[in-house]
Structures are given as structure tokens and as C-alpha cells.
Write an enzyme that holds these catalytic residues in place. Sequence first.
Site, mmCIF file in Angstrom:
data_model
loop_
_atom_site.group_PDB
_atom_site.id
_atom_site.type_symbol
_atom_site.label_atom_id
_atom_site.label_comp_id
_atom_site.label_asym_id
_atom_site.label_seq_id
_atom_site.Cartn_x
_atom_site.Cartn_y
_atom_site.Cartn_z
ATOM 1 C CG LEU A 243 62.799 42.410 -26.877
ATOM 2 C CD1 LEU A 243 63.880 42.451 -25.794
ATOM 3 C CD2 LEU A 243 63.314 43.090 -28.143
ATOM 4 C CG ASP A 244 56.139 37.353 -26.503
ATOM 5 O OD1 ASP A 244 56.338 36.167 -26.192
ATOM 6 O OD2 ASP A 244 55.124 37.733 -27.135
ATOM 7 C CD GLU A 277 58.548 33.411 -28.201
ATOM 8 O OE1 GLU A 277 57.898 32.357 -28.348
ATOM 9 O OE2 GLU A 277 58.031 34.474 -27.820
#
Length: 576
Positions: A243-244, A277
Amino acid sequence: MADGRVRFALWAPSCQQVELELRDGGLQPMQAQDDGWYVALIECPADTAYRYRIDGQWPVPDPASRRQIEDVHGFSQVVDHSAYIWHHRDWNGRPWHETVLYELHVGLFGGFQQVIEHLPHLADLGVTALQLMPLNAFSGTRNWGYDGVLPFAPANAYGTPDELKQLIDSAHAYGLMVFVDVVYNHFGPDGNYLGVYARQFFHEERITPWGAAIDFSRPQVRDFFCENALMWLLDYRVDGLRLDAVHAIDDDDFLKELAARVRSALPQQRQVHLVLENEHNAAHLLRDGFDAQWNDDGHNTLHALLTFENESYYADYAQAPTRKLATCLEQGFVYQGQANRHGLPRGEPSADLPPHAFVLFLQNHDQVGNRAFGERLTLLAEVDALQAATVLLLLCPMVPLLFMGEEWGSKRPFLFFTDYHDELANAVREGRRNEFADFSQFNSSHTREAIADPNAEASFQRSQPDLAPALEPEQREWLAFYRGLLQVRHSRLLPGLEQARSLGAQVLGDGAVLARWRLGNGPALSIAINLGTSVVSLPAEAMHGERLYTLRIDDADLRQAQLPPRSALVTLEPVR
């Protein structure tokens, strides 16, 4: 649906009328339902092309389009995910502690089919997981991945949904997990039409670098992204998600809900992993549904030690970097509530977390692609020091991540690239160049003009990896180096990594540390590395046990209990 019909549904609370438009002609009114939903149920085959017409004038693609016919502005296509015949349906993944990640950009390799051709190399190298940079559809034919606007649709430039499934199926045949990088914190600047018919999707009063912030307090918004995560895991059978930039989501309840829905929707035998992240270093999320976080602290500290860079965010790590590296190896995060250079507290205590709760890396898309010239460490650091850091990366109990081409010492840049035109192209180009105004090298508009235009096709072409590494002696040496380290990790360390716990870390000198861990199967692992330019003394505990790996250190050094510059010593002390 089971009876062969197709259900079309659009959440459009800020419009008055929605019609379903089929490309082969005809408009069909969609029925208004509660909470802003519009629904139509019709008979049509898979591959039917359609779009929605808003208030009689705005044609828009399906925001949950499973495939786009041409580009993100055009017709969507009905996809029957159940039609694909999986060859490895018995694949249930691998345990997290076995993970060695390899991050790559599908477009730079040429598409899904071309990545399949690269899988034997990865399996031979010792990689266990392929991490695909974002796949979601974007405007134009090339994008570095983080400007997607249709998160359910794989980019046409990469291939079809079935070709993506073939890639995942093929990876599983080689024993490789597949992770997909998902972007839930923003949409790209071209092709997002949600604001036309669902303004409530956003906090219009909260502005982010990408526009209005997404409103995760709304159940329809949470469902949109949770169902996207479930699509990748169920329809494409991927093994994990990265997951950015969840610090830009700033809604822990949504993140916990997503993790809980993923865990409850999958059969117990499926091993699926969720990685974050998160600049906030929110350690509590790693105790509540998420397996690990990208350890930017670890990277930034090692980068400062290898390159001596001290501007922008590296300023937080340039002071006492060796002490910070010891903290990272012992406790996970460097910042656990201390103030950063802006005087703001950052992070939460993390010493109780296992080492595999942290993904460590020397390079990745962010740390290379967000440089003005996209340079890799092969151009920024001394080779001897870089190799010493690589020993730490691949043999410490944190989960290692490699960036495409790193394993053969690639010197090709990875640039920020897009495919925009006209005013948007100008804005992106100037915005990109102005991002570096805080760096002394680019403190004038004249020097910033040297930064590549993201929209130039040359920026994309220059970033394509050199995929024939065995042809050059230097690259063969790098490959053998990485392969040898990963063989040691898999053959000697793997049985004890799941239950590994820190035994502490200490500073040995400028750029030199000793870190020790108790492995779950009993032995104590010690890694002493010296990234500095001076000889340092080795404590007795660094030399106990079997020498598992040495780099630029010999028997004479050990007799004198010293660690030479740019060297590493890895030992495994058996249970007494």
C-alpha cells in the site's frame, strides 16, 4: 452474474441522471437507488464495451472498470474473471519470513508477456517474490505507475487481464509469490472523472499535492478500495499488496478495516501478506493486520553512510548516521517519536516488533526515481562499500527488497516518466523540476533545466533495464555476488528467520556496526560491517562461531580482531 446477466452499478450522488451507453448503440436508463446508487441489470456478453452518461451530457468510463478498450477516457469492457483457467490452483503462497522481494516496472520490461520471460532469472537468483509497481490504468502509453486513475483496470500498455493472470500463474509455477503495489491515497491528474458525479468521494476543503483529499469516512469510498484489494487477491490470485504512501490516507480505521476484510475473505490456507509504506512509522499497524512496512529509516541511514548526502530528507540521517544504523538494526525504526529536522515528532516505538516486520532496501523506485537524474547507487557510492551494505541487506533478518537491475550492478537510470500533453505536460515538467529547488545543485531555474522532461519518450527509453547482464564480466560478477548471498540466506538462515529477535547492536567506529540476533532455531547471528575508511576493533562476540560469510576480511584480520574498511563479517554461533 450466475445467470449470465451483467449488473452495472455507479455511485453518483452528485448527479440527477445516469444512463448506460453501449458502444454498439443505444442508451439505457439506470435506476436510482438509495444512497446515490444507480443500477442497471441487462443481458450482454463478456467483452461488451460500455460507459456511463451523466446528466445527459458527460460520457465517463466506469471508475471500477476491469479493462479499458483504448484509453482511460474511453469505453470500459465487461470482464468475466471466472473464465480464466488457472494451472496452479493449489498454490497457497509462502510464509512471510521466506520473502525476498524484487521490485520491477512492467512497462519498462515491455509488458506482462516479457516479464514472464524474466521469471527463470529471478528464480535462479534466489528471489521468492515479484513486486509489480502499480498496474492501474493511466493516461497515455507510459507512466512510472503512481498516476493511475482506474485502479481496477490493468494498463492496456502492459497487456490484457488474462495476460496478467498468465504472468501470476507462471510465477507460481516457479515458486514465486506476486505482490502488486496499490495506490489508494490519490488519483492521477488526467482521467479521473469522479468529481463530475461523486463529489462526495473527496474532502473538497482539504487540499493535498494531488488535489482534494479522498474522504475515507464514507462507507462507499472504503468499499471501493477494499473491493479493489479483494479483486487483486481473489480474481488475480496475487499473494500480497504493498500500500503506497498510507501516511497520505491518514485514516487508521480504514486501513484496519481493509486488513480485516482481506483476512476474513480468504481461505485459511492462503498465505497473503500486506505491506505498508508509511512515513509516520505507525508501529501499531504492524501489530494489527499488516505484516511489514518499508523501512525508509534503514534506507536513508545507509544511503547517507554510502554517499555522504545530507540535503532534504537525508538531513535527518546525516547526523550520527552510524548510531542511527545501530538503532535501526536493533529496533526497526530510527524515528520512534523523536523530532525530525522540522521539529515535528515522528514515529512510534518499534523495538518489540520482529525484524521481519521491516522491509529493508538499498534502492527502490522511490529512492532512485525521485532523484533528479535517477542515478543508482552504482554511480553514487564506492563499489566496496556498496557490497558491504549488500551483505547486510541480504543476510540480516529483515525482509530484503531488490530493485530491478540492482543484482547485475546496472548503471541505467530510473527516471520519473509520464505521457502528458499540452498544458498538463508543461505543468508536470515544471513541477518536477521545482521539486529539487531545495538542493544546492538545483537552486536556480537554469540548473533545473538540466532535469529530464518526464514527458519525453527518451526519459522512458533511458529507464529501460539492460536485460542481458550475462554478456558483461562486471555484471556477471555482481550476479554471482547476489546469488551467493541469497544461497546463504536460504540454506543457512531461513529456518530461524520467523522467530528471530534482536540481541542488540553497537557502534564499532565511524561507519561500522555490529548487530546480533537470536534466530528461532537457536543460533546467534552476528553481522559486523564497516562502511567507513578506517580499521575498527572487533569485539569477541563478533568472532564466535562459524564464519558464514566474509567480505574483504582474512585470517590475519581476525587474529588481530580488526574489521578493515569496506568489509563485512557474518558469523553463526550454534546453541551451547
